[in-house]
Design an enzyme around this catalytic site. Structure first.
Site, PDB file in Angstrom:
ATOM      1  N   LYS B 180       0.838  -1.204   0.000  1.00  0.00           N
ATOM      2  CA  LYS B 180       0.000   0.000   0.000  1.00  0.00           C
ATOM      3  C   LYS B 180       0.878   1.262   0.000  1.00  0.00           C
ATOM      4  O   LYS B 180       0.627   2.202  -0.761  1.00  0.00           O
ATOM      5  CB  LYS B 180      -0.924  -0.014   1.219  1.00  0.00           C
ATOM      6  CG  LYS B 180      -1.778   1.242   1.408  1.00  0.00           C
ATOM      7  CD  LYS B 180      -3.027   1.225   0.564  1.00  0.00           C
ATOM      8  CE  LYS B 180      -3.781   2.540   0.576  1.00  0.00           C
ATOM      9  NZ  LYS B 180      -4.219   2.986   1.890  1.00  0.00           N
ATOM     10  N   ASN B 188       0.777  10.474  -4.547  1.00  0.00           N
ATOM     11  CA  ASN B 188       0.792  11.450  -3.452  1.00  0.00           C
ATOM     12  C   ASN B 188       1.866  12.539  -3.543  1.00  0.00           C
ATOM     13  O   ASN B 188       1.524  13.719  -3.596  1.00  0.00           O
ATOM     14  CB  ASN B 188       0.852  10.712  -2.112  1.00  0.00           C
ATOM     15  CG  ASN B 188      -0.536  10.539  -1.518  1.00  0.00           C
ATOM     16  OD1 ASN B 188      -1.302  11.491  -1.446  1.00  0.00           O
ATOM     17  ND2 ASN B 188      -0.866   9.322  -1.118  1.00  0.00           N
TER      18      ASN B 188
END
Lengths: 298, 298
Positions: B180, B188
């Site tokens: 993840k 991001n």
């Protein structure tokens, strides 16, 4: 001797003012007829570093006269193709002096049919206030290096050197341009991405760390600069110009095209030829280019 | 079975709503007494992905009851130290489930004296509207992996799984969190630096090129992901969430601390242990941290 300067932006106006101050016969070649009129009517104004303002009568026109003794090209890289067209009518014996940042123009300029070609690396600061008024923002030399032909055709420019506008001659034009572009890689892209004034690069811990890593990477790829450019000098440059907005940040904020390609892109290409990788600089390069693709942020 | 969820932010509220919907006995442990009162008075509201709103009566308090059958920790990494203090009075046999992003909490959590510890990786989207109202912003599973003790102590949570809130069990907790965090490194930091919605990463030529280079670098450092995560999937993720503001960009824009350290910092550390370099990711990491040092830009 008639000097014609193509380009009446910040650099062209400032150089013209210093030459005029030393009684050189200078003519500014502007992009528009209007600017030429404005210059002739209002004279050329220069606000000096000490805040005083000097005024110089100046000749200007929107096209070359055809009988200049030397032509100085002070437009940005992006406008060079237009200028090359104008130069087609100029005698190949006319000495040509290029005043661009970066390295991108070097090979192209040398392919022109002129016999005498020199390059400049300017270290002063200039800011255009309006069409006929420029501010001198930091004293620094104008370095000239001849790349094709003989130095004698340019050396008389040395007579116009002054304390606030030192004209010095260098030996190797390409090395001189490379050195300036190399130095420009430190402050310009980082300030443009972070959108901070120069001083923040050494005041913020993480920006400082990145600057240091970039320096190490740049020295690995260009070991010839290791002796003369220590990291402390990069730090000192950030300190000295702490409040300044870098030219690349100014361009990003104004939504203009930056000089990322001709400065940083050229350095990356140069390193690539020597099989040297610059992953940090390459990342900064792509980020600035991505920022350029749209001036808007959220 | 009494489930107590520490943290009534977006993730805590959303998980509580789905458990309550399936008739679980859920209690939210809030930071303030006021939020507990608001939740009890107004009930817990959830705006679903289809725009409808569901309401659930919910229990809430500002401190742990001491007799929970399982404790879910849904605060951000930065608040974990405070939560660890609250946990000192909890029986070491109580199963503990961690719901943080990144890897930074993993080793620390396992050093706690609890006998049963599991970790979650949540793939859904959640947005807090107010103290008792959350919006479900994208359906995705809540993956659970037990890292210490026996799966049996957590497996009954599977009974609360639903179509819109799938609860699935994974084998290796650390690998699940790593995967993840690894995926989070693509969208991001780049969106936070460029300050653009996710879709711009594939719409801008240079951002796309950088994303591709980053992918190649990440695959070189973590070859175990090469088979399951192709670059096309990163592109598809940008497409699917084209209009979204990434959580890291939202934090930067709000001047909040981002999860750069626990997500990107942790991945860099992990690579470093294996002697792998991530110069592009490291550059993005330092840029986001430099942006964090001051929310203000020019």
């Amino acid at each position: 001797m008639k000097i014609e300067i193509i380009g009446a932006g910040a650099v062209g106006l400032l150089v013209a003012s210093f030459l005029a101050e030393k009684q050189a016969s200078v003519k500014l070649i502007t992009r528009t007829e209007q600017q030429a009129v404005q210059l002739k009517v209002n004279n050329l104004m220069r606000t000096n570093c000490d805040g005083t303002t000097s005024v110089f009568p100046i000749d200007a026109a929107a096209s070359l006269s055809g009988d200049a003794d030397i032509i100085v090209i002070a437009v940005k890289y992006g406008q060079l193709q237009d200028v090359f067209k104008q130069l087609q009518t100029v005698k190949p014996t006319t000495p040509i002096l290029f005043l661009q940042n970066g390295l991108a123009h070097y090979d192209e300029a040398l392919r022109l049919p002129f016999h005498q070609i020199a390059f400049c690396s300017v270290q002063f600061g200039a800011q255009k206030i309006n069409e006929y008024h420029v501010a001198h923002k930091g004293i620094g030399p104008m370095k000239i290096a001849v790349a094709k032909g003989e130095k004698i055709f340019f050396s008389h420019l040395g007579a116009y050197s002054s304390e606030r506008f030192l004209i010095v001659f260098e030996g190797d034009a390409e090395a001189m341009l490379l050195e300036k572009a190399w130095l420009n890689c430190f402050i310009n892209p980082l300030t443009a991405i972070l959108q901070v004034p120069n001083g923040q690069l050494i005041q913020r811990i993480d920006a400082f760390q990145l600057l240091k890593k970039l320096y190490n990477e740049m020295i690995m790829a260009f070991p010839q600069f290791a002796e003369n450019f220590h990291f402390e000098q990069v730090v000192a440059l950030c300190e000295r110009t702490a409040e300044n907005t870098s030219s690349m940040l100014a361009d990003v904020l104004a939504g203009r095209e930056t000089e990322i390609e001709t400065i940083v892109g050229a350095i990356i290409k140069k390193a690539h030829i020597d099989n040297k990788q610059l992953p940090i600089l390459q990342t900064l390069y792509l980020l600035v280019k991505a920022l350029e693709e749209s001036g808007e942020r959220m």
